[in-house]
Design a protein around this motif. Structure first.
Motif, mmCIF file in Angstrom:
data_model
loop_
_atom_site.group_PDB
_atom_site.id
_atom_site.type_symbol
_atom_site.label_atom_id
_atom_site.label_comp_id
_atom_site.label_asym_id
_atom_site.label_seq_id
_atom_site.Cartn_x
_atom_site.Cartn_y
_atom_site.Cartn_z
ATOM 1 N N SER A 130 7.840 15.661 -16.728
ATOM 2 C CA SER A 130 9.148 15.016 -16.741
ATOM 3 C C SER A 130 8.998 13.505 -16.897
ATOM 4 O O SER A 130 8.215 12.860 -16.179
ATOM 5 C CB SER A 130 9.892 15.319 -15.441
ATOM 6 N N VAL A 131 9.762 12.949 -17.807
ATOM 7 C CA VAL A 131 9.731 11.508 -18.036
ATOM 8 C C VAL A 131 10.437 10.770 -16.896
ATOM 9 O O VAL A 131 10.098 9.639 -16.577
ATOM 10 C CB VAL A 131 10.382 11.190 -19.402
ATOM 11 N N LEU A 132 11.389 11.426 -16.257
ATOM 12 C CA LEU A 132 12.126 10.796 -15.163
ATOM 13 C C LEU A 132 11.190 10.421 -14.011
ATOM 14 O O LEU A 132 11.288 9.316 -13.455
ATOM 15 C CB LEU A 132 13.232 11.735 -14.676
ATOM 16 N N TRP A 133 10.277 11.320 -13.657
ATOM 17 C CA TRP A 133 9.319 11.017 -12.596
ATOM 18 C C TRP A 133 8.387 9.877 -13.018
ATOM 19 O O TRP A 133 7.990 9.046 -12.196
ATOM 20 C CB TRP A 133 8.493 12.245 -12.235
ATOM 21 N N ALA A 134 8.033 9.829 -14.289
ATOM 22 C CA ALA A 134 7.163 8.759 -14.787
ATOM 23 C C ALA A 134 7.856 7.401 -14.697
ATOM 24 O O ALA A 134 7.240 6.397 -14.318
ATOM 25 C CB ALA A 134 6.748 9.054 -16.232
ATOM 26 N N TRP A 135 9.148 7.342 -15.035
ATOM 27 C CA TRP A 135 9.891 6.091 -14.909
ATOM 28 C C TRP A 135 10.025 5.691 -13.441
ATOM 29 O O TRP A 135 9.992 4.494 -13.120
ATOM 30 C CB TRP A 135 11.268 6.194 -15.565
ATOM 31 N N GLY A 136 10.162 6.670 -12.559
ATOM 32 C CA GLY A 136 10.184 6.370 -11.125
ATOM 33 C C GLY A 136 8.870 5.761 -10.673
ATOM 34 O O GLY A 136 8.839 4.810 -9.885
ATOM 35 N N CYS A 137 7.770 6.300 -11.194
ATOM 36 C CA CYS A 137 6.444 5.763 -10.883
ATOM 37 C C CYS A 137 6.324 4.325 -11.347
ATOM 38 O O CYS A 137 5.827 3.459 -10.621
ATOM 39 C CB CYS A 137 5.373 6.627 -11.549
ATOM 40 N N ILE A 138 6.790 4.051 -12.557
ATOM 41 C CA ILE A 138 6.725 2.692 -13.101
ATOM 42 C C ILE A 138 7.558 1.739 -12.254
ATOM 43 O O ILE A 138 7.119 0.629 -11.928
ATOM 44 C CB ILE A 138 7.180 2.680 -14.571
ATOM 45 N N ALA A 139 8.753 2.163 -11.866
ATOM 46 C CA ALA A 139 9.633 1.304 -11.061
ATOM 47 C C ALA A 139 9.005 0.984 -9.703
ATOM 48 O O ALA A 139 9.031 -0.171 -9.247
ATOM 49 C CB ALA A 139 10.989 1.973 -10.881
ATOM 50 N N VAL A 140 8.433 1.994 -9.063
ATOM 51 C CA VAL A 140 7.821 1.784 -7.747
ATOM 52 C C VAL A 140 6.596 0.880 -7.872
ATOM 53 O O VAL A 140 6.381 -0.013 -7.036
ATOM 54 C CB VAL A 140 7.459 3.139 -7.094
ATOM 55 N N CYS A 141 5.806 1.067 -8.912
ATOM 56 C CA CYS A 141 4.615 0.235 -9.099
ATOM 57 C C CYS A 141 4.978 -1.219 -9.411
ATOM 58 O O CYS A 141 4.307 -2.135 -8.943
ATOM 59 C CB CYS A 141 3.736 0.816 -10.198
ATOM 60 N N VAL A 142 6.033 -1.433 -10.174
ATOM 61 C CA VAL A 142 6.484 -2.796 -10.445
ATOM 62 C C VAL A 142 6.979 -3.455 -9.158
ATOM 63 O O VAL A 142 6.685 -4.622 -8.894
ATOM 64 C CB VAL A 142 7.568 -2.803 -11.547
ATOM 65 N N ALA A 143 7.711 -2.699 -8.338
ATOM 66 C CA ALA A 143 8.180 -3.238 -7.058
ATOM 67 C C ALA A 143 6.994 -3.605 -6.162
ATOM 68 O O ALA A 143 6.997 -4.654 -5.505
ATOM 69 C CB ALA A 143 9.087 -2.233 -6.361
ATOM 70 N N GLY A 144 5.962 -2.778 -6.155
ATOM 71 C CA GLY A 144 4.763 -3.081 -5.373
ATOM 72 C C GLY A 144 4.039 -4.309 -5.882
ATOM 73 O O GLY A 144 3.547 -5.128 -5.096
ATOM 74 N N LEU A 149 0.820 -1.210 0.000
ATOM 75 C CA LEU A 149 0.000 0.000 0.000
ATOM 76 C C LEU A 149 0.851 1.257 0.000
ATOM 77 O O LEU A 149 0.533 2.240 -0.670
ATOM 78 C CB LEU A 149 -0.945 -0.001 1.205
ATOM 79 N N VAL A 150 1.942 1.246 0.747
ATOM 80 C CA VAL A 150 2.843 2.396 0.773
ATOM 81 C C VAL A 150 3.461 2.610 -0.605
ATOM 82 O O VAL A 150 3.535 3.753 -1.098
ATOM 83 C CB VAL A 150 3.935 2.211 1.856
ATOM 84 N N LEU A 151 3.891 1.529 -1.249
ATOM 85 C CA LEU A 151 4.461 1.654 -2.585
ATOM 86 C C LEU A 151 3.427 2.155 -3.593
ATOM 87 O O LEU A 151 3.756 2.929 -4.497
ATOM 88 C CB LEU A 151 5.052 0.321 -3.040
ATOM 89 N N ALA A 152 2.181 1.739 -3.442
ATOM 90 C CA ALA A 152 1.130 2.232 -4.330
ATOM 91 C C ALA A 152 0.911 3.727 -4.138
ATOM 92 O O ALA A 152 0.739 4.470 -5.117
ATOM 93 C CB ALA A 152 -0.164 1.471 -4.088
ATOM 94 N N ALA A 153 0.943 4.183 -2.894
ATOM 95 C CA ALA A 153 0.779 5.611 -2.620
ATOM 96 C C ALA A 153 1.956 6.418 -3.172
ATOM 97 O O ALA A 153 1.771 7.499 -3.750
ATOM 98 C CB ALA A 153 0.628 5.846 -1.115
ATOM 99 N N VAL A 154 3.166 5.895 -3.007
ATOM 100 C CA VAL A 154 4.349 6.572 -3.547
ATOM 101 C C VAL A 154 4.284 6.605 -5.069
ATOM 102 O O VAL A 154 4.586 7.625 -5.702
ATOM 103 C CB VAL A 154 5.639 5.885 -3.048
ATOM 104 N N GLY A 155 3.864 5.511 -5.681
ATOM 105 C CA GLY A 155 3.731 5.458 -7.129
ATOM 106 C C GLY A 155 2.713 6.460 -7.643
ATOM 107 O O GLY A 155 2.936 7.132 -8.651
ATOM 108 N N PHE A 156 1.597 6.581 -6.943
ATOM 109 C CA PHE A 156 0.584 7.558 -7.336
ATOM 110 C C PHE A 156 1.117 8.980 -7.202
ATOM 111 O O PHE A 156 0.876 9.827 -8.073
ATOM 112 C CB PHE A 156 -0.677 7.378 -6.487
ATOM 113 N N THR A 157 1.849 9.237 -6.132
ATOM 114 C CA THR A 157 2.450 10.561 -5.944
ATOM 115 C C THR A 157 3.439 10.875 -7.064
ATOM 116 O O THR A 157 3.439 11.989 -7.603
ATOM 117 C CB THR A 157 3.156 10.636 -4.578
ATOM 118 N N LEU A 158 4.256 9.907 -7.414
ATOM 119 C CA LEU A 158 5.201 10.116 -8.513
ATOM 120 C C LEU A 158 4.478 10.339 -9.840
ATOM 121 O O LEU A 158 4.931 11.123 -10.680
ATOM 122 C CB LEU A 158 6.157 8.934 -8.619
#
Length: 80
Positions: free
Chosen positions: A24-38, A6-15
């Motif tokens: 910025s594409v960099l923030w979008a890739w961060g979102c993808i990475a966090v969501c995959v980890a979740g 749930l924390v990773l999902a919230a961080v992914g949504f924030t990103l």
């Protein structure tokens, strides 16, 4: 483990929101990475709970029939 998911999902949504606001594409890739980890964490949790076996069902208390595992046949127990 589910709390971490749930924390990773919230961080992914924030990103994702930051990526959309800044463009910025960099923030979008961060979102993808966090969501995959979740998603991986959720999958590991689901597989671990399946491997552990079914949970024990609670005692049937609809009719007041509660089975005791304490060995008392007359229903008296020392627990209060």
């Amino acid at each position: 483990m589910l709390v971490m998911t749930l924390v990773l999902a919230a961080v992914g949504f924030t990103l994702l929101v930051i990526a959309l606001m800044t463009g910025s594409v960099l923030w979008a890739w961060g979102c993808i990475a966090v969501c995959v980890a979740g998603a991986v964490l959720l999958l590991v949790s689901a597989l671990a709970s399946r491997k552990a076996g079914p949970a024990v069902a609670p005692a049937d208390t609809k009719n007041g029939d509660v089975e005791s595992d304490h060995g008392d046949s007359d229903g008296n127990s020392a627990q209060g």
